[in-house]
Write a protein that holds these residues in place. Structure first.
Motif, PDB file in Angstrom:
ATOM      1  N   ARG A   1       0.778  -1.358   0.270  1.00  0.00           N
ATOM      2  CA  ARG A   1       0.065   0.045  -0.063  1.00  0.00           C
ATOM      3  C   ARG A   1       0.912   1.265  -0.117  1.00  0.00           C
ATOM      4  O   ARG A   1       0.394   2.373  -0.446  1.00  0.00           O
ATOM      5  CB  ARG A   1      -0.865   0.076   1.285  1.00  0.00           C
ATOM      6  CG  ARG A   1      -2.116  -0.932   1.062  1.00  0.00           C
ATOM      7  CD  ARG A   1      -2.815  -1.126   2.543  1.00  0.00           C
ATOM      8  NE  ARG A   1      -1.971  -1.896   3.292  1.00  0.00           N
ATOM      9  CZ  ARG A   1      -2.250  -1.960   4.577  1.00  0.00           C
ATOM     10  NH1 ARG A   1      -3.555  -1.826   4.925  1.00  0.00           N
ATOM     11  NH2 ARG A   1      -1.512  -2.615   5.422  1.00  0.00           N
TER      12      ARG A   1
ATOM     13  N   TYR B   1      -0.369   4.211  -2.242  1.00  0.00           N
ATOM     14  CA  TYR B   1      -0.408   5.527  -1.753  1.00  0.00           C
ATOM     15  C   TYR B   1       0.186   6.573  -2.515  1.00  0.00           C
ATOM     16  O   TYR B   1      -0.330   7.506  -2.698  1.00  0.00           O
ATOM     17  CB  TYR B   1      -0.079   5.269  -0.138  1.00  0.00           C
ATOM     18  CG  TYR B   1      -0.026   6.733   0.734  1.00  0.00           C
ATOM     19  CD1 TYR B   1      -0.977   6.844   1.576  1.00  0.00           C
ATOM     20  CD2 TYR B   1       0.760   7.843   0.495  1.00  0.00           C
ATOM     21  CE1 TYR B   1      -0.879   7.883   2.483  1.00  0.00           C
ATOM     22  CE2 TYR B   1       0.970   8.846   1.300  1.00  0.00           C
ATOM     23  CZ  TYR B   1      -0.119   9.148   2.272  1.00  0.00           C
ATOM     24  OH  TYR B   1      -0.050  10.227   3.079  1.00  0.00           O
TER      25      TYR B   1
ATOM     26  N   LEU C   1      -0.121   5.764   5.920  1.00  0.00           N
ATOM     27  CA  LEU C   1      -1.121   4.779   6.365  1.00  0.00           C
ATOM     28  C   LEU C   1      -1.932   4.643   7.411  1.00  0.00           C
ATOM     29  O   LEU C   1      -3.175   4.505   7.264  1.00  0.00           O
ATOM     30  CB  LEU C   1      -0.428   3.288   5.899  1.00  0.00           C
ATOM     31  CG  LEU C   1       0.461   3.034   4.660  1.00  0.00           C
ATOM     32  CD1 LEU C   1       0.993   1.621   4.710  1.00  0.00           C
ATOM     33  CD2 LEU C   1      -0.309   3.379   3.401  1.00  0.00           C
ATOM     34  N   ALA C   2      -1.544   4.918   8.398  1.00  0.00           N
ATOM     35  CA  ALA C   2      -2.280   4.945   9.584  1.00  0.00           C
ATOM     36  C   ALA C   2      -3.296   6.234   9.600  1.00  0.00           C
ATOM     37  O   ALA C   2      -4.410   6.050  10.315  1.00  0.00           O
ATOM     38  CB  ALA C   2      -1.130   5.028  10.963  1.00  0.00           C
TER      39      ALA C   2
ATOM     40  N   CYS D   1      -4.686   7.458   7.117  1.00  0.00           N
ATOM     41  CA  CYS D   1      -5.678   6.879   5.993  1.00  0.00           C
ATOM     42  C   CYS D   1      -6.581   5.975   6.787  1.00  0.00           C
ATOM     43  O   CYS D   1      -7.861   5.980   6.971  1.00  0.00           O
ATOM     44  CB  CYS D   1      -5.325   6.503   4.855  1.00  0.00           C
ATOM     45  SG  CYS D   1      -4.676   7.409   3.806  1.00  0.00           S
ATOM     46  N   ARG D   2      -6.220   4.953   7.669  1.00  0.00           N
ATOM     47  CA  ARG D   2      -6.792   3.878   8.338  1.00  0.00           C
ATOM     48  C   ARG D   2      -7.684   4.634   9.377  1.00  0.00           C
ATOM     49  O   ARG D   2      -8.963   4.331   9.520  1.00  0.00           O
ATOM     50  CB  ARG D   2      -5.964   3.000   9.163  1.00  0.00           C
ATOM     51  CG  ARG D   2      -5.425   1.758   8.222  1.00  0.00           C
ATOM     52  CD  ARG D   2      -4.832   0.809   9.043  1.00  0.00           C
ATOM     53  NE  ARG D   2      -3.645   1.196   9.784  1.00  0.00           N
ATOM     54  CZ  ARG D   2      -2.438   1.080   9.495  1.00  0.00           C
ATOM     55  NH1 ARG D   2      -2.118   0.913   8.257  1.00  0.00           N
ATOM     56  NH2 ARG D   2      -1.541   1.611  10.419  1.00  0.00           N
ATOM     57  N   TRP D   3      -7.067   5.701  10.043  1.00  0.00           N
ATOM     58  CA  TRP D   3      -7.966   6.329  10.986  1.00  0.00           C
ATOM     59  C   TRP D   3      -9.204   7.035  10.560  1.00  0.00           C
ATOM     60  O   TRP D   3     -10.208   7.169  10.996  1.00  0.00           O
ATOM     61  CB  TRP D   3      -7.064   7.289  11.700  1.00  0.00           C
ATOM     62  CG  TRP D   3      -7.948   7.998  12.976  1.00  0.00           C
ATOM     63  CD1 TRP D   3      -8.121   7.546  14.217  1.00  0.00           C
ATOM     64  CD2 TRP D   3      -8.823   9.101  13.125  1.00  0.00           C
ATOM     65  NE1 TRP D   3      -8.957   8.155  15.070  1.00  0.00           N
ATOM     66  CE2 TRP D   3      -9.293   9.269  14.234  1.00  0.00           C
ATOM     67  CE3 TRP D   3      -9.044  10.160  11.871  1.00  0.00           C
ATOM     68  CZ2 TRP D   3     -10.273  10.094  14.650  1.00  0.00           C
ATOM     69  CZ3 TRP D   3      -9.991  11.291  12.335  1.00  0.00           C
ATOM     70  CH2 TRP D   3     -10.402  11.036  13.540  1.00  0.00           C
TER      71      TRP D   3
ATOM     72  N   ASP E   1     -10.600   6.103   7.831  1.00  0.00           N
ATOM     73  CA  ASP E   1     -11.799   4.834   7.342  1.00  0.00           C
ATOM     74  C   ASP E   1     -12.403   4.565   8.643  1.00  0.00           C
ATOM     75  O   ASP E   1     -13.699   4.458   8.572  1.00  0.00           O
ATOM     76  CB  ASP E   1     -10.854   3.930   6.698  1.00  0.00           C
ATOM     77  CG  ASP E   1     -11.707   2.843   6.088  1.00  0.00           C
ATOM     78  OD1 ASP E   1     -12.500   3.629   5.314  1.00  0.00           O
ATOM     79  OD2 ASP E   1     -11.555   1.635   6.318  1.00  0.00           O
ATOM     80  N   ALA E   2     -11.559   4.693   9.815  1.00  0.00           N
ATOM     81  CA  ALA E   2     -12.455   4.053  10.995  1.00  0.00           C
ATOM     82  C   ALA E   2     -13.302   5.364  11.392  1.00  0.00           C
ATOM     83  O   ALA E   2     -14.704   5.049  11.917  1.00  0.00           O
ATOM     84  CB  ALA E   2     -11.478   4.032  12.144  1.00  0.00           C
TER      85      ALA E   2
ATOM     86  N   ALA F   1      -9.233   9.450   1.201  1.00  0.00           N
ATOM     87  CA  ALA F   1      -9.793   8.324   2.285  1.00  0.00           C
ATOM     88  C   ALA F   1     -10.985   8.633   2.712  1.00  0.00           C
ATOM     89  O   ALA F   1     -11.784   7.635   2.853  1.00  0.00           O
ATOM     90  CB  ALA F   1      -8.611   8.322   3.154  1.00  0.00           C
TER      91      ALA F   1
END
Ligand SMILES: C[S@@+](CC[C@H](N)C(=O)[O-])C[C@H]1O[C@@H](n2cnc3c(N)ncnc32)[C@H](O)[C@@H]1O
Length: 379
Positions: free
Chosen positions: A205, A209, A227-228, A230-232, A234-235, A301
């Motif tokens: 990724r 990215y 990446l973190a 983008c994960r946040w 998303d969450a 994101a």
């Protein structure tokens, strides 16, 4: 140093132990341990890290003015959802620290927007147990409004998820462009010292990215890959059943962030308001580690998770649209002078006003944008 398990261990010891067991680690893993190790990490070991006695300043440290203006934006959000049938309003602050911004917002709502205040349910989301433990005291006048002080985002939010300077504090991967293509900077150890080394990207990724941000790195250039963050996003988007995501942070759109201006990347360690002298690899756990946010990746994101972008502007435009200028009073009394100085600090070109950006996204919020982000631009 702390007594941890059966031995006196430091963050450095934990990192070295991990590297000896498993080989070099990514910068993202290094940051996760240095900042967030439950017993030893930089954020885990204090309730507050910003302010004069700390390592960096945020808009919250300038005084209650920032929270007062955010409260104006929140009051408009509440009206928008109320018109659509809402009877309660969730205010979820993520990366809330010891709760000072939430307190400033609630003080302002209680004074000027009683209807919104009465319908509001506050959840403070904070990774640091030390900071969470301090929140009830900070918010003692608003206890009836608090529904949670938790480490993770709640599962369903109808209102707003707000975060000030959270994304810049999330772990990043660090990459560099070489003659052999993209490589990841890893952390190894040599004679008990942490050292930089290189390897292939640890996660597919990372290249995706950079490609979706349209980043083309020059040879020798370094760049962070969030990446973190983008994960946040998303969450947070999954948690947001209806309402707004309102983010304050410093950063740039990808073309600027990945340009020669930031050839060496933006990862930095802050100690006592000074960046970098000792380097970000030195004495992990003793410094704030931070990097500029890739606004393009955050927007992508959020949109991929089904949110609508309502606006992304310099913080100055947001604050002025919400009435900053009208709050500046004339006079020689100390409190009035202090407020004028606070307004100047928040607005100053090159200072918080232009380095900080405001990003607003929405889900099921009806037509139209929001006062704070309707006009203005990014510099
Ligand atoms: C730079 S500080 C900002 C604190 C506060 N918002 C302010 O403006 O003063 C970042 C905060 O985010 C917290 N944090 C980091 N990752 C988090 C996560 N995934 N969820 C909740 N809080 C987190 C840290 O513990 C720290 O308190």
């Amino acid at each position: 140093m702390k007594y941890w398990g059966h031995a006196l261990m430091s963050v450095q010891d934990i990192l070295i132990q991990r590297i000896r067991e498993r080989g070099p680690i990514t910068v993202a893993e290094f940051m996760e341990i240095a900042l967030y190790h439950p017993g030893l990490g930089y954020y885990a070991t204090a309730a507050q890290r910003s302010g004069r006695a700390g390592d960096f300043y945020t808009s919250v440290d300038v005084g209650p003015l920032f929270g007062e203006l955010v409260a104006e934006q929140i009051a408009e959000m509440w009206e928008r959802l109320r018109e659509r049938g809402a009877t309660t309003f969730d205010l979820v602050e993520a990366g809330a620290g010891n709760g000072r911004l939430a307190r400033d917002i609630l003080d302002a709502l209680a004074a000027a927007h009683r209807g919104a205040y009465a319908r509001l349910r506050l959840t403070l989301v904070e990774a640091s147990a030390a900071a969470r433990a301090a929140q009830h005291e900070t918010l003692r006048d608003h206890r009836a409004r608090i529904v949670g002080s938790v480490p993770d985002l709640p599962s369903s939010v109808r209102g707003v998820i707000l975060a000030n300077e959270l994304l810049d504090a999330l772990p990043v991967h660090l990459v560099t462009m070489t003659g052999a293509g993209l490589r990841e900077i890893l952390i190894g150890e040599h004679d008990g010292r942490l050292v930089e080394t290189e390897g292939p990207p640890s996660d597919p990724r990372i290249a995706e990215y950079l490609a979706s941000a349209g980043a083309t790195l020059e040879r020798g250039a370094r760049a962070e890959v969030g990446l973190a963050a983008c994960r946040w996003i998303d969450a947070a988007a999954s948690a947001l059943a209806a309402g707004f995501l309102l983010l304050f942070d410093y950063g740039h759109e990808a073309p600027q962030l990945y340009s020669p201006t930031h050839y060496s990347g933006t990862l930095a360690a802050y100690r006592a308001h000074t960046a970098g002298a000792a380097g970000w690899l030195q004495d992990p756990g003793s410094a704030d580690l931070t990097s500029h946010v890739n606004l393009t990746a955050i927007r992508q994101a959020a949109e991929a998770a089904g949110l609508t972008t309502m606006g992304i502007v310099d913080q100055t435009y947001f604050l002025i649209a919400l009435g900053l200028a009208e709050r500046i009073e004339k006079g020689d009394d100390l409190p009035v002078i202090k407020r004028r100085l606070a307004a100047r600090t928040l607005m100053m070109p090159g200072g918080l006003g232009s380095t900080m950006k405001v990003m607003a996204f929405g889900r099921h919020t009806g037509r139209g944008t929001l006062r704070g982000v309707a006009h203005g631009r990014l510099t």
